[in-house]
Design an enzyme around this catalytic site. Structure first.
Site, PDB file in Angstrom:
ATOM      1  N   LYS A 110       0.962  -1.399  -0.234  1.00 41.73           N
ATOM      2  CA  LYS A 110       0.098  -0.030   0.040  1.00 41.73           C
ATOM      3  C   LYS A 110       0.970   1.206  -0.056  1.00 41.73           C
ATOM      4  O   LYS A 110       1.830   1.192   0.752  1.00 41.73           O
ATOM      5  CB  LYS A 110      -0.841  -0.130   1.139  1.00 41.73           C
ATOM      6  CG  LYS A 110      -2.098   1.069   1.419  1.00 41.73           C
ATOM      7  CD  LYS A 110      -2.820   0.502   2.530  1.00 41.73           C
ATOM      8  CE  LYS A 110      -3.927   1.931   2.533  1.00 41.73           C
ATOM      9  NZ  LYS A 110      -4.857   1.795   3.772  1.00 41.73           N
ATOM     10  N   ASP A 122      -1.586  10.426  -5.923  1.00 41.47           N
ATOM     11  CA  ASP A 122      -0.114  10.271  -6.357  1.00 41.47           C
ATOM     12  C   ASP A 122       0.147   8.915  -6.329  1.00 41.47           C
ATOM     13  O   ASP A 122       1.352   8.551  -6.486  1.00 41.47           O
ATOM     14  CB  ASP A 122       0.674  11.221  -5.579  1.00 41.47           C
ATOM     15  CG  ASP A 122       0.429  10.920  -3.994  1.00 41.47           C
ATOM     16  OD1 ASP A 122      -0.480  10.112  -3.713  1.00 41.47           O
ATOM     17  OD2 ASP A 122       1.383  11.618  -3.187  1.00 41.47           O
ATOM     18  N   GLY A 123      -0.776   7.971  -5.836  1.00 39.47           N
ATOM     19  CA  GLY A 123      -0.331   6.595  -5.492  1.00 39.47           C
ATOM     20  C   GLY A 123       0.521   6.359  -4.355  1.00 39.47           C
ATOM     21  O   GLY A 123       0.891   5.138  -4.130  1.00 39.47           O
ATOM     22  N   ARG A 173       0.498  -5.216   3.523  1.00 36.76           N
ATOM     23  CA  ARG A 173      -0.782  -5.550   4.130  1.00 36.76           C
ATOM     24  C   ARG A 173      -1.019  -6.972   3.618  1.00 36.76           C
ATOM     25  O   ARG A 173      -0.880  -7.490   2.624  1.00 36.76           O
ATOM     26  CB  ARG A 173      -1.728  -4.601   3.865  1.00 36.76           C
ATOM     27  CG  ARG A 173      -3.132  -5.093   4.432  1.00 36.76           C
ATOM     28  CD  ARG A 173      -4.189  -3.818   4.287  1.00 36.76           C
ATOM     29  NE  ARG A 173      -4.434  -3.472   2.943  1.00 36.76           N
ATOM     30  CZ  ARG A 173      -5.374  -2.483   2.725  1.00 36.76           C
ATOM     31  NH1 ARG A 173      -5.847  -1.578   3.621  1.00 36.76           N
ATOM     32  NH2 ARG A 173      -5.671  -2.238   1.598  1.00 36.76           N
ATOM     33  N   ARG A 180     -14.015  -6.920  -1.769  1.00 32.33           N
ATOM     34  CA  ARG A 180     -15.014  -6.034  -1.267  1.00 32.33           C
ATOM     35  C   ARG A 180     -16.482  -6.057  -1.538  1.00 32.33           C
ATOM     36  O   ARG A 180     -16.586  -6.615  -2.596  1.00 32.33           O
ATOM     37  CB  ARG A 180     -14.421  -4.548  -1.038  1.00 32.33           C
ATOM     38  CG  ARG A 180     -13.102  -4.332  -1.094  1.00 32.33           C
ATOM     39  CD  ARG A 180     -12.440  -3.461  -2.059  1.00 32.33           C
ATOM     40  NE  ARG A 180     -10.906  -3.272  -1.942  1.00 32.33           N
ATOM     41  CZ  ARG A 180     -10.226  -2.622  -0.852  1.00 32.33           C
ATOM     42  NH1 ARG A 180     -10.840  -1.708  -0.112  1.00 32.33           N
ATOM     43  NH2 ARG A 180      -8.836  -2.633  -0.750  1.00 32.33           N
ATOM     44  N   ASP A 245     -16.678   0.019  -0.263  1.00 31.65           N
ATOM     45  CA  ASP A 245     -15.490  -0.615  -0.753  1.00 31.65           C
ATOM     46  C   ASP A 245     -14.453  -0.737   0.388  1.00 31.65           C
ATOM     47  O   ASP A 245     -13.499  -1.275   0.171  1.00 31.65           O
ATOM     48  CB  ASP A 245     -15.064   0.468  -1.763  1.00 31.65           C
ATOM     49  CG  ASP A 245     -14.775   1.851  -1.028  1.00 31.65           C
ATOM     50  OD1 ASP A 245     -15.869   2.573  -0.864  1.00 31.65           O
ATOM     51  OD2 ASP A 245     -13.622   2.656  -1.104  1.00 31.65           O
ATOM     52  N   ASN A 246     -14.854  -0.310   1.584  1.00 31.05           N
ATOM     53  CA  ASN A 246     -14.085  -0.701   2.692  1.00 31.05           C
ATOM     54  C   ASN A 246     -14.605  -1.914   3.550  1.00 31.05           C
ATOM     55  O   ASN A 246     -14.418  -2.025   4.771  1.00 31.05           O
ATOM     56  CB  ASN A 246     -13.689   0.656   3.557  1.00 31.05           C
ATOM     57  CG  ASN A 246     -13.120   1.403   2.739  1.00 31.05           C
ATOM     58  OD1 ASN A 246     -12.223   1.096   2.038  1.00 31.05           O
ATOM     59  ND2 ASN A 246     -13.197   2.899   3.147  1.00 31.05           N
ATOM     60  N   ASP A 255      -9.107  -1.204   6.052  1.00 29.87           N
ATOM     61  CA  ASP A 255      -8.969   0.204   5.710  1.00 29.87           C
ATOM     62  C   ASP A 255      -9.043   1.004   6.862  1.00 29.87           C
ATOM     63  O   ASP A 255     -10.052   1.291   7.338  1.00 29.87           O
ATOM     64  CB  ASP A 255      -9.877   0.635   4.884  1.00 29.87           C
ATOM     65  CG  ASP A 255      -9.564   1.963   4.265  1.00 29.87           C
ATOM     66  OD1 ASP A 255      -9.000   2.711   4.781  1.00 29.87           O
ATOM     67  OD2 ASP A 255      -9.795   1.748   2.860  1.00 29.87           O
TER      68      ASP A 255
HETATM   69  P1  AMP Z   1      -9.750   4.978   0.975  1.00 31.14           P
HETATM   70  O1  AMP Z   1     -10.357   6.393   1.590  1.00 31.14           O
HETATM   71  O2  AMP Z   1      -8.451   4.608   1.546  1.00 31.14           O
HETATM   72  O3  AMP Z   1     -10.695   3.881   1.095  1.00 31.14           O
HETATM   73  O4  AMP Z   1      -9.599   5.330  -0.485  1.00 31.14           O
HETATM   74  C1  AMP Z   1     -10.611   5.711  -1.520  1.00 31.14           C
HETATM   75  C2  AMP Z   1     -10.046   5.592  -2.783  1.00 31.14           C
HETATM   76  O5  AMP Z   1      -9.026   6.730  -3.075  1.00 31.14           O
HETATM   77  C3  AMP Z   1      -9.239   4.057  -3.220  1.00 31.14           C
HETATM   78  O6  AMP Z   1      -9.695   4.031  -4.575  1.00 31.14           O
HETATM   79  C4  AMP Z   1      -8.115   4.491  -3.068  1.00 31.14           C
HETATM   80  O7  AMP Z   1      -7.267   3.571  -3.768  1.00 31.14           O
HETATM   81  C5  AMP Z   1      -8.260   5.966  -3.711  1.00 31.14           C
HETATM   82  N1  AMP Z   1      -6.687   6.681  -3.019  1.00 31.14           N
HETATM   83  C6  AMP Z   1      -6.562   6.945  -1.922  1.00 31.14           C
HETATM   84  N2  AMP Z   1      -5.395   7.705  -1.624  1.00 31.14           N
HETATM   85  C7  AMP Z   1      -5.039   7.620  -2.960  1.00 31.14           C
HETATM   86  C8  AMP Z   1      -3.596   7.962  -3.299  1.00 31.14           C
HETATM   87  N3  AMP Z   1      -2.623   8.704  -2.567  1.00 31.14           N
HETATM   88  N4  AMP Z   1      -3.276   7.907  -4.534  1.00 31.14           N
HETATM   89  C9  AMP Z   1      -4.124   7.595  -5.426  1.00 31.14           C
HETATM   90  N5  AMP Z   1      -5.570   6.764  -5.003  1.00 31.14           N
HETATM   91  C10 AMP Z   1      -5.684   7.101  -3.745  1.00 31.14           C
HETATM   92 MG    MG Z   2     -10.460   1.833   0.855  1.00 31.08          MG
END
Ligand code: AMP
Ligand code: MG
Length: 474
Positions: A110, A122-123, A173, A180, A245-246, A255
């Site tokens: 992650k 930014d991934g 992880r 999900r 999704d979580n 998450d």
């Molecule tokens: P989360 O809030 O962690 O459940 O993320 C919600 C969505 O946003 C998911 O599709 C994640 O992969 C995406 N996401 C969260 N942070 C980033 C990030 N820094 N770069 C790209 N995608 C993100």
């Molecule tokens: Mg998530």
């Protein structure tokens, strides 16, 4: 030499519209900051190999281990009730799966760089949320609550831009799977019945081998979530972002973005800075689970030959969550009160104590822990109300028949002495950002035996130490 891991990648053999092949993006200067040796051994991995340069290169995403078939998984989801047709792993890459003792485990990085699902992101991840997830997921595991786990944390030697430039990190992880409710929704929204059938077969074989078709799967997932959320409630855990999704269909907690544990108790407690309307407040978690499970049920309908009949049965199964949750919740709170038998008024007894706590926002963990040794009174504000309750409780314990020492033992293994309190986590993160990992390791060690006493970490935040908001793990 590239690290070799014994992967068997069943998800990568599913229809390829469920994922995108994606190698992790290398980072500048990886440095291992935490390795979960127990978990490594459980996975049949050699901790020394993971600590080696090749191991760290693998955990950073610089050189994927031999046998990996890195993919970013596609999924959709309802975020705060709003439909998003495409989410997916925007910053996570599944390296592959390892099977040990008949159990299959995803190994995922992650913060591994951009993917086709990154949208504007930014991934990457910064160190704070990585350490938070490491600590909290491992604490949940030690508390006996189903959860994804943390195998390693690596600093990247790169900076990520958030409100300020912050140190980047990658978390490894480990999960029973990363499938999900939103994974099913992704296919359902595309009317991809073949895909849904393949995913359903995969999930049944992988997580619920006894389930009979989609209906059996729904029933099993409802049961797993009822069990899971009752256990969250028992330790005062607020997930904070229960979007579809979580919610993992395996029944593991997944998450750890804006999650937090209650210090002072109130059912409406919310920590997440983005949860403005309290959708995911502590006491709303069961009803949100029902909402999510209804979405899951909808996704399974196209697989049923007689759809109209299935709608009725699925509705019953989803609605049955309430009864199943109540039973699980009572199991949890009875043991927290040292009770081994069931009486009709037990739920009322537990709620009465919770109401006393809520009135003055007393500390949830300290008071339940203090029931075993009489120290609860030190932490209760409304002493007369508590004393009255205590009389009822004492009478109930006498009727229970379990020897007192056994009641005490039961309470001590169901009421933790330490939880990952928010102010402690923040302290750990601040120290780590300035290069000092000693507080992280000390807290991590205490959280590993949460049913022992850890006076140093037990205390709630002092005035001025409270953390009232947690931010999404971006
Ligand atoms: P989360 O809030 O962690 O459940 O993320 C919600 C969505 O946003 C998911 O599709 C994640 O992969 C995406 N996401 C969260 N942070 C980033 C990030 N820094 N770069 C790209 N995608 C993100
Ligand atoms: Mg998530």
């Amino acid at each position: 030499m590239t690290l070799a891991l014994p992967f068997d990648n069943s998800y990568a053999r599913l229809p390829d519209r469920l994922f995108a092949r994606q190698r992790p993006a290398p980072v500048a200067a990886p440095r291992l900051v935490a390795l979960n040796e127990d978990l490594a051994l459980r996975l049949g991995l050699d901790p020394a190999a993971l600590r080696s340069d090749d191991g760290v290169a693998a955990l950073a995403g610089n050189v994927p281990p031999e046998g990996a078939e890195p993919i970013a998984q596609a999924y959709a989801g309802h975020q705060f009730g709003g439909w998003v047709p495409q989410l997916g792993d925007g910053r996570a890459v599944l390296l592959g799966e390892i099977v040990t003792d008949g159990h299959r485990h995803d190994v995922q990085l992650k913060g591994a760089g951009r993917t086709p699902f990154s949208r504007g992101g930014d991934g990457r991840a910064w160190l704070g949320p990585v350490l938070r997830e490491y600590l909290v997921s491992e604490a949940m595991h030690a508390l006996g609550i189903p959860t994804t786990r943390a195998l390693a944390a690596v600093e990247t030697g790169e900076t990520v831009m958030r409100e300020a430039p912050l140190p980047g990190a990658v978390l490894t992880r480990v999960a029973a799977s990363h499938i999900r409710v939103g994974t099913f929704q992704y296919l359902y929204a595309r009317q991809d019945t073949d895909g849904l059938q393949a995913l359903t077969d995969h999930v049944i074989a992988r997580h619920y081998p006894d389930a009979d078709g989609p209906e059996g799967l729904l029933d099993a997932v409802v049961g797993a979530q009822a069990r899971l959320i009752a256990r969250w409630m028992g330790v005062g855990f607020i997930h904070g972002v229960m979007n579809t999704d979580n919610m993992a269909v395996s029944g593991e907690t997944i998450d750890y973005g804006p999650c937090a544990f209650l210090d002072s108790y109130h059912p409406d407690t919310v920590f997440s800075s983005i949860d403005r309307y309290g959708r995911y407040a502590y006491a709303r978690q069961p009803e949100i689970a029902v909402w999510n499970l209804a979405q899951f049920a909808t996704c399974l309908l196209p697989l049923m030959p007689d759809r109209q009949a299935a709608v009725e049965r699925f509705t019953d199964i989803v609605n049955d969550f309430g009864v199943r949750f109540q039973a699980e919740w009572l199991d949890v709170f009875r043991t927290k009160l040292g009770l081994s038998t069931a009486e009709e008024d037990d739920a009322a007894l537990a709620h009465r104590l919770l109401d006393i706590l809520a009135t003055n926002r007393d500390d949830f963990t300290l008071i339940f822990r203090g029931l075993a040794d009489g120290s609860a009174t030190d932490h209760v504000t409304d002493r007369p109300a508590f004393d009255q309750w205590h009389e009822l409780w004492t009478a109930r314990r006498q009727r229970d028949g379990l020897a007192e020492e056994d009641q005490v033992a039961l309470m001590r293994r169901t009421n933790p002495g330490v939880i990952p309190r928010n102010h402690r986590i923040e302290e750990v993160i601040q120290a780590a950002v300035s290069g000092d990992y000693a507080p992280f390791h000390a807290l991590h060690a205490a959280l590993g035996t949460p049913y022992q006493d850890h006076p140093v970490f037990a205390a709630p935040p002092a005035a001025g130490e409270e953390v009232t908001a947690t931010f999404c793990g971006t």
